[in-house]
Design a protein around this motif. Structure first.
Motif, short mmCIF file in Angstrom:
data_model
loop_
_atom_site.label_atom_id
_atom_site.label_comp_id
_atom_site.label_asym_id
_atom_site.label_seq_id
_atom_site.Cartn_x
_atom_site.Cartn_y
_atom_site.Cartn_z
N LYS A 1 0.82 -1.21 0.00
CA LYS A 1 0.00 0.00 0.00
C LYS A 1 0.85 1.26 0.00
O LYS A 1 0.49 2.28 -0.60
CB LYS A 1 -0.94 -0.01 1.21
CG LYS A 1 -2.10 -0.98 1.06
CD LYS A 1 -3.09 -0.83 2.18
CE LYS A 1 -4.37 -1.61 1.89
NZ LYS A 1 -5.14 -1.04 0.75
N LEU A 2 2.00 1.23 0.66
CA LEU A 2 2.86 2.40 0.76
C LEU A 2 3.39 2.81 -0.60
O LEU A 2 3.52 4.00 -0.91
CB LEU A 2 4.03 2.12 1.71
CG LEU A 2 4.88 3.32 2.14
CD1 LEU A 2 4.05 4.29 2.96
CD2 LEU A 2 6.08 2.84 2.94
N ASN A 3 3.71 1.84 -1.45
CA ASN A 3 4.25 2.13 -2.77
C ASN A 3 3.16 2.30 -3.83
O ASN A 3 3.47 2.54 -5.00
CB ASN A 3 5.21 1.02 -3.20
CG ASN A 3 6.53 1.09 -2.45
OD1 ASN A 3 7.21 2.09 -2.48
ND2 ASN A 3 6.87 0.02 -1.75
N GLN A 4 1.90 2.18 -3.41
CA GLN A 4 0.81 2.33 -4.37
C GLN A 4 0.61 3.80 -4.75
O GLN A 4 0.34 4.14 -5.90
CB GLN A 4 -0.49 1.76 -3.79
CG GLN A 4 -1.68 1.84 -4.74
CD GLN A 4 -2.96 1.32 -4.08
OE1 GLN A 4 -3.00 1.13 -2.87
NE2 GLN A 4 -3.97 1.09 -4.89
N PHE A 5 0.73 4.70 -3.76
CA PHE A 5 0.43 6.10 -3.98
C PHE A 5 1.61 6.98 -3.60
O PHE A 5 2.47 6.58 -2.82
CB PHE A 5 -0.80 6.53 -3.15
CG PHE A 5 -2.02 5.70 -3.41
CD1 PHE A 5 -2.69 5.80 -4.62
CD2 PHE A 5 -2.50 4.83 -2.45
CE1 PHE A 5 -3.81 5.03 -4.86
CE2 PHE A 5 -3.62 4.06 -2.67
CZ PHE A 5 -4.29 4.16 -3.89
N LYS A 6 1.59 8.20 -4.12
CA LYS A 6 2.56 9.21 -3.71
C LYS A 6 2.23 9.63 -2.28
O LYS A 6 1.07 9.90 -1.96
CB LYS A 6 2.49 10.41 -4.65
CG LYS A 6 3.51 11.51 -4.34
CD LYS A 6 3.40 12.64 -5.35
CE LYS A 6 4.38 13.75 -5.02
NZ LYS A 6 4.31 14.87 -6.00
N THR A 7 3.23 9.68 -1.42
CA THR A 7 2.98 9.99 -0.01
C THR A 7 3.69 11.28 0.39
O THR A 7 4.74 11.63 -0.15
CB THR A 7 3.48 8.85 0.89
OG1 THR A 7 4.88 8.64 0.67
CG2 THR A 7 2.72 7.57 0.62
N THR A 8 3.10 11.98 1.36
CA THR A 8 3.71 13.18 1.91
C THR A 8 3.65 13.09 3.44
O THR A 8 2.79 12.42 4.00
CB THR A 8 2.96 14.45 1.45
OG1 THR A 8 1.58 14.35 1.83
CG2 THR A 8 3.06 14.61 -0.07
N GLY A 9 4.57 13.79 4.10
CA GLY A 9 4.53 13.82 5.56
C GLY A 9 5.34 12.75 6.24
O GLY A 9 5.25 12.58 7.45
N GLY A 10 6.13 12.02 5.49
CA GLY A 10 7.00 11.02 6.09
C GLY A 10 6.40 9.62 6.11
O GLY A 10 5.19 9.43 6.02
N THR A 11 7.30 8.65 6.24
CA THR A 11 6.90 7.24 6.20
C THR A 11 6.03 6.86 7.39
O THR A 11 5.04 6.14 7.25
CB THR A 11 8.15 6.34 6.15
OG1 THR A 11 8.90 6.65 4.97
CG2 THR A 11 7.75 4.88 6.09
N ALA A 12 6.41 7.32 8.59
CA ALA A 12 5.66 6.95 9.80
C ALA A 12 4.20 7.41 9.71
O ALA A 12 3.28 6.67 10.07
CB ALA A 12 6.33 7.56 11.03
N LYS A 13 3.99 8.63 9.21
CA LYS A 13 2.62 9.15 9.06
C LYS A 13 1.84 8.32 8.06
O LYS A 13 0.65 8.02 8.26
CB LYS A 13 2.68 10.61 8.61
CG LYS A 13 1.31 11.27 8.49
CD LYS A 13 1.46 12.74 8.08
CE LYS A 13 0.07 13.39 7.92
NZ LYS A 13 0.20 14.82 7.50
N ALA A 14 2.50 7.93 6.97
CA ALA A 14 1.84 7.12 5.94
C ALA A 14 1.45 5.75 6.49
O ALA A 14 0.36 5.23 6.20
CB ALA A 14 2.75 6.95 4.73
N ILE A 15 2.32 5.15 7.30
CA ILE A 15 2.03 3.83 7.89
C ILE A 15 0.82 3.92 8.82
O ILE A 15 -0.06 3.05 8.80
CB ILE A 15 3.26 3.28 8.63
CG1 ILE A 15 4.38 2.94 7.63
CG2 ILE A 15 2.90 2.04 9.44
CD1 ILE A 15 5.68 2.54 8.28
N ARG A 16 0.77 4.97 9.63
CA ARG A 16 -0.38 5.14 10.53
C ARG A 16 -1.67 5.30 9.76
O ARG A 16 -2.71 4.74 10.15
CB ARG A 16 -0.14 6.36 11.45
CG ARG A 16 0.91 6.13 12.53
CD ARG A 16 0.84 7.21 13.60
NE ARG A 16 1.17 8.53 13.04
CZ ARG A 16 2.39 9.05 13.02
NH1 ARG A 16 3.43 8.34 13.51
NH2 ARG A 16 2.60 10.25 12.52
N ALA A 17 -1.61 6.01 8.65
CA ALA A 17 -2.81 6.19 7.82
C ALA A 17 -3.25 4.87 7.20
O ALA A 17 -4.45 4.57 7.13
CB ALA A 17 -2.53 7.22 6.72
#
Length: 350
Positions: free
Chosen positions: A281-297
């Protein structure tokens, strides 16, 4: 000229000389000559010493073959697994997932991501297996033979974790391209297209934003892969195989290798699956705000049940994959004149 003094039918025929004779074997002698077994026997001119530079190099090459070949071979299953993880409404199960991919993208769609898979997992395998042997020897020397033997499971866990940390640094950029190609519709069909596009959109960080989740997935996976394998091999020779390891044929040893690898692979899938879902899921979309924030989302959106989605195909995939990896790795080692992996165990007295 041909030597006229040699009678016909002589086993060795003296040919073409006046002063110096060149002896050729007779046809019967030539047929009885034992040739080296291809493709490696002729290359092994002298035995490889355990824990020498040549030994570690052989382990690294074995790792390249075992991981590169197996991961590339199961790209279609891996692609469907990733699609199930990121879009379960469309890809409902393994068989329906295969059918959906073929319907939408043709049979060639099942091979999407094969190039970053081949390059990435070959590099990972080199560091995983080669560095595991290096760290295992290093930690054994530090602890001493007796302590290392008594706490060998801890030794296997420490050596494999150390090796995998390095291996994932090599794998991360290729894994990011693979997942992006497989789960983002219309993004790219080849690695040559994916690399410059990801670089332009997100910079170099695009290739390493999944490194921490990759460590979360791969380090526990590899610790289980090596520790469970080593102890399962030991248990086979202790309780199930009726003769000591050194009396078993190469085929028998490789059979134990595959069975132990498959058992270890099932356990690997269980301990690493939640992190595998996060990576997809992490590599599916462009992420902002850092990896930790993306994982929590991701964790909030998927929930506990969602994080285990795709476990069944992954158990099948990783069990078979790990068994074959150990089989290929040990086959290469045995071909190079080295012993198969794993301790021999001690027979229990009745």
């Amino acid at each position: 000229p041909m030597n006229p003094s040699v009678p016909l039918g002589t086993p060795l025929v003296a040919a073409f000389s006046s002063r110096e004779r060149v002896f050729l074997p007779s046809p019967a002698a030539a047929l009885n000559t034992k040739l080296p077994n291809p493709p490696f026997d002729a290359l092994v001119t002298k035995p490889i010493q355990m824990h020498s530079k040549e030994y570690f190099a052989a382990c690294a090459v074995g790792g390249i073959l075992s991981c590169g070949i197996t991961h590339t071979a199961i790209v279609p299953l891996d692609l469907v697994k990733c699609r199930i993880q990121v879009d379960p409404a469309k890809y409902r199960g393994i068989l329906k997932g295969f059918g959906t991919v073929v319907k939408d993208e043709g049979i060639r769609g099942l091979g999407r991501g094969w190039a970053p898979t081949a390059y990435g997992y070959s590099a990972q395998g080199m560091f995983k297996f080669g560095c595991y042997e290096i760290f295992k020897k290093t930690y054994t020397d530090i602890a001493g033979e007796e302590l290392a033997q008594n706490y060998r499971t801890s030794l296997y866990l420490a050596a494999s974790a150390s090796a995998e940390i390095l291996a994932d640094i090599a794998l991360a950029p290729f894994e990011a391209m693979k997942v992006k190609m497989q789960v983002t519709p219309g993004y790219a069909t080849t690695m040559r297209q994916a690399f410059p596009k990801m670089l332009a959109e997100e910079g170099m960080g695009a290739f390493y934003k999944g490194l921490v989740p990759l460590w979360m997935r791969q380090v526990p996976y590899t610790m289980m892969k090596f520790a469970a394998f080593e102890r399962t091999v030991e248990a086979f020779y202790t309780y199930l195989v009726p003769k000591p390891k050194d009396q078993c044929t190469k085929s028998e040893q490789l059979a134990v290798t595959f069975a132990s690898g498959y058992i270890a692979g099932v356990l690997c899938a269980l301990v690493s699956h939640p992190a595998d879902t996060i990576v997809s899921k992490l590599n599916q979309f462009k992420t902002t705000g850092g990896t930790a924030k993306a994982i929590r989302a991701i964790l909030r959106s998927t929930g506990f049940r969602g994080i285990w989605r795709g476990l069944a195909p992954r158990i099948i995939m990783i069990g078979t994959l790990t068994g074959l990896q150990w089989f290929i790795y040990d086959s290469f080692k045995v071909t190079m004149g080295l012993p198969s992996s794993g301790a021999s165990g001690e027979k229990k007295k009745e």
